[in-house]
Each structure stands twice: as C-alpha cells, then as structure tokens.
Scaffold this motif. Sequence first.
Motif, PDB file in Angstrom:
ATOM      1  N   TYR A  74       0.811  -1.205   0.000  1.00 16.72           N
ATOM      2  CA  TYR A  74       0.000   0.000   0.000  1.00 16.72           C
ATOM      3  C   TYR A  74       0.853   1.268   0.000  1.00 16.72           C
ATOM      4  O   TYR A  74       0.522   2.238  -0.678  1.00 16.72           O
ATOM      5  N   GLU A  75       1.951   1.276   0.776  1.00 15.67           N
ATOM      6  CA  GLU A  75       2.773   2.475   0.849  1.00 15.67           C
ATOM      7  C   GLU A  75       3.322   2.859  -0.519  1.00 15.67           C
ATOM      8  O   GLU A  75       3.299   4.023  -0.903  1.00 15.67           O
ATOM      9  N   HIS A  76       3.785   1.886  -1.264  1.00 15.46           N
ATOM     10  CA  HIS A  76       4.310   2.164  -2.615  1.00 15.46           C
ATOM     11  C   HIS A  76       3.196   2.666  -3.522  1.00 15.46           C
ATOM     12  O   HIS A  76       3.382   3.600  -4.302  1.00 15.46           O
ATOM     13  N   PHE A  77       2.035   2.052  -3.441  1.00 11.11           N
ATOM     14  CA  PHE A  77       0.867   2.467  -4.221  1.00 11.11           C
ATOM     15  C   PHE A  77       0.509   3.914  -3.907  1.00 11.11           C
ATOM     16  O   PHE A  77       0.308   4.732  -4.808  1.00 11.11           O
ATOM     17  N   TYR A  78       0.451   4.271  -2.615  1.00 14.94           N
ATOM     18  CA  TYR A  78       0.067   5.614  -2.196  1.00 14.94           C
ATOM     19  C   TYR A  78       1.078   6.655  -2.686  1.00 14.94           C
ATOM     20  O   TYR A  78       0.701   7.670  -3.278  1.00 14.94           O
ATOM     21  N   PHE A  79       2.362   6.428  -2.416  1.00 12.27           N
ATOM     22  CA  PHE A  79       3.367   7.421  -2.784  1.00 12.27           C
ATOM     23  C   PHE A  79       3.518   7.551  -4.300  1.00 12.27           C
ATOM     24  O   PHE A  79       3.823   8.626  -4.805  1.00 12.27           O
ATOM     25  N   THR A  80       3.307   6.485  -5.040  1.00  7.55           N
ATOM     26  CA  THR A  80       3.329   6.569  -6.498  1.00  7.55           C
ATOM     27  C   THR A  80       2.206   7.463  -6.998  1.00  7.55           C
ATOM     28  O   THR A  80       2.412   8.304  -7.884  1.00  7.55           O
ATOM     29  N   HIS A  81       1.021   7.335  -6.429  1.00  7.98           N
ATOM     30  CA  HIS A  81      -0.102   8.147  -6.867  1.00  7.98           C
ATOM     31  C   HIS A  81       0.033   9.609  -6.442  1.00  7.98           C
ATOM     32  O   HIS A  81      -0.349  10.504  -7.189  1.00  7.98           O
TER      33      HIS A  81
ATOM     34  N   GLY B 139       2.918  11.217  -6.012  1.00  5.72           N
ATOM     35  CA  GLY B 139       3.946  11.769  -6.902  1.00  5.72           C
ATOM     36  C   GLY B 139       3.441  11.985  -8.313  1.00  5.72           C
ATOM     37  O   GLY B 139       3.726  13.013  -8.942  1.00  5.72           O
ATOM     38  N   SER B 140       2.668  11.054  -8.819  1.00  6.40           N
ATOM     39  CA  SER B 140       2.164  11.209 -10.186  1.00  6.40           C
ATOM     40  C   SER B 140       1.113  12.312 -10.275  1.00  6.40           C
ATOM     41  O   SER B 140       0.969  12.937 -11.330  1.00  6.40           O
ATOM     42  N   SER B 141       0.392  12.611  -9.185  1.00  5.20           N
ATOM     43  CA  SER B 141      -0.572  13.717  -9.240  1.00  5.20           C
ATOM     44  C   SER B 141       0.153  15.053  -9.362  1.00  5.20           C
ATOM     45  O   SER B 141      -0.299  15.942 -10.088  1.00  5.20           O
TER      46      SER B 141
ATOM     47  N   LEU C 144       3.029  15.415 -10.804  1.00  3.07           N
ATOM     48  CA  LEU C 144       3.511  15.407 -12.178  1.00  3.07           C
ATOM     49  C   LEU C 144       2.389  15.770 -13.150  1.00  3.07           C
ATOM     50  O   LEU C 144       2.613  16.520 -14.111  1.00  3.07           O
ATOM     51  N   LEU C 145       1.186  15.298 -12.903  1.00  5.52           N
ATOM     52  CA  LEU C 145       0.042  15.620 -13.751  1.00  5.52           C
ATOM     53  C   LEU C 145      -0.260  17.115 -13.712  1.00  5.52           C
ATOM     54  O   LEU C 145      -0.508  17.729 -14.755  1.00  5.52           O
ATOM     55  N   VAL C 146      -0.206  17.721 -12.537  1.00  5.28           N
ATOM     56  CA  VAL C 146      -0.456  19.158 -12.425  1.00  5.28           C
ATOM     57  C   VAL C 146       0.641  19.940 -13.138  1.00  5.28           C
ATOM     58  O   VAL C 146       0.371  20.938 -13.812  1.00  5.28           O
ATOM     59  N   LEU C 147       1.876  19.485 -13.026  1.00  2.00           N
ATOM     60  CA  LEU C 147       2.979  20.152 -13.720  1.00  2.00           C
ATOM     61  C   LEU C 147       2.792  20.082 -15.232  1.00  2.00           C
ATOM     62  O   LEU C 147       2.958  21.089 -15.936  1.00  2.00           O
ATOM     63  N   MET C 148       2.432  18.935 -15.749  1.00  2.00           N
ATOM     64  CA  MET C 148       2.214  18.792 -17.192  1.00  2.00           C
ATOM     65  C   MET C 148       1.012  19.611 -17.647  1.00  2.00           C
ATOM     66  O   MET C 148       1.012  20.174 -18.739  1.00  2.00           O
ATOM     67  N   THR C 149      -0.012  19.697 -16.808  1.00  2.00           N
ATOM     68  CA  THR C 149      -1.170  20.525 -17.137  1.00  2.00           C
ATOM     69  C   THR C 149      -0.770  21.993 -17.176  1.00  2.00           C
ATOM     70  O   THR C 149      -1.249  22.753 -18.011  1.00  2.00           O
ATOM     71  N   ALA C 150       0.113  22.405 -16.277  1.00  2.00           N
ATOM     72  CA  ALA C 150       0.570  23.795 -16.241  1.00  2.00           C
ATOM     73  C   ALA C 150       1.302  24.174 -17.525  1.00  2.00           C
ATOM     74  O   ALA C 150       1.226  25.316 -17.968  1.00  2.00           O
ATOM     75  N   LEU C 151       1.994  23.228 -18.115  1.00  2.00           N
ATOM     76  CA  LEU C 151       2.702  23.517 -19.362  1.00  2.00           C
ATOM     77  C   LEU C 151       1.734  23.768 -20.516  1.00  2.00           C
ATOM     78  O   LEU C 151       2.072  24.481 -21.464  1.00  2.00           O
ATOM     79  N   HIS C 152       0.531  23.201 -20.414  1.00  2.00           N
ATOM     80  CA  HIS C 152      -0.432  23.336 -21.506  1.00  2.00           C
ATOM     81  C   HIS C 152      -1.510  24.377 -21.226  1.00  2.00           C
ATOM     82  O   HIS C 152      -1.986  25.030 -22.156  1.00  2.00           O
ATOM     83  N   ASP C 153      -1.905  24.529 -19.975  1.00  2.00           N
ATOM     84  CA  ASP C 153      -2.980  25.455 -19.629  1.00  2.00           C
ATOM     85  C   ASP C 153      -2.716  26.014 -18.237  1.00  2.00           C
ATOM     86  O   ASP C 153      -3.125  25.439 -17.229  1.00  2.00           O
TER      87      ASP C 153
END
Length: 176
Positions: free
Chosen positions: A8-15, A17-19, A21-30
């Motif tokens: 569970y810990e790996h699952f939680y921290f992966t999600h 961290g990826s959120s 990253l998703l906001v950062l990628m969204t910032a590059l586009h909008d």
Amino acid sequence: EHIRRTVYEHFYFTHVGSSFLLVLMTALHDFPVTLLAFPGMSYYVHDRWAAFRARLHNCEVTAEVVCGNDTSSVVLLTWNVAPSCPLLPGSRWIYLCAESVSACQWHPFSVIQLHNQMHVLVKGTGDWSRSLCSLVASGLPLQCKTEGPYGRSLRRHTPNSHRTLLLVAGGVGVSP
C-alpha cells in the motif's frame, strides 16, 4: 485487494507523486488550471509537512498482552505525556505508527489519559494490529511514533453551559 494489503505504501506514494507530475504537465499546456489547483496542493503540502514534523519523535512505549487466546489478543500500550491536556475526556485520539510493524502506516486510536500516562488498547483483528500483537507477545522491543492527541477542546464552564457529557462507544477500534 492483494496489492492494497501488501504494498500500500508504494501504491500511495506513487499516486501522490504522479498527481504532482500531472499538475505540472497541465501547467505547461494550460496555466489557469494550475492557478485553480495551487490552493489545494499548497494546503496538502502544508498538512503533510506539519504531520511530518509532529511525527519526528519516538516515544518510549511499554506494551503488555492483557488478554489473549488462539484467535486474537488485546495489547495495552502505555507511554508518558505531560500531565495537563486541554482536551475533553472521552474525545482524545492519536495516530500511532509501530515502526517494527510498518514504518509508513499510521492508525488512529482512542486514548485514555490517567495523570501523566496515556494508554491505548489494541485488539489483533486486522493484518496490522495482529502483527503488532504478535510482536508484543514475542517480547521484541517496540518502536512507536505518535501524533496527537487530538480531540475536542476543554472549555471553561460558563453559567449557561451544560455539565452533562454523553459518551457512546462501539467495539475495539472505534475512533472519533
């Protein structure tokens, strides 16, 4: 179910961290979307930082098995605290992490404070609590971290305040 219980810990921290990253990628586009996400992300980061700072100290916990049979056992955890606590009796709870069981899992427990000691009863019914009870029964040293106590603040009595306190409880593991 298997992944949630084992990694569970790996699952939680992966999600988490990826959120980011998703906001950062969204910032590059909008960029305006990032402005909408910033308050929530800053609140989350502040909350995690405050929890991290509160969880830095280990407390010396004494543990004993108070009741045990072949299906489950109940363990009493005790540690010293400051004698004054401005929280209403019956509303206190803490987060507890037993590093010997899992370094990342924090579980809420209702606590009992008597003078300068806090007590928690843990019944070994789930995976984590069963591991904790078997660790205590084996006699190995127990390393614990606590965060809290939390609860309702104790207010001074005013002439119009009520002096009645109703406590309702369920089985072992019920926390406010």
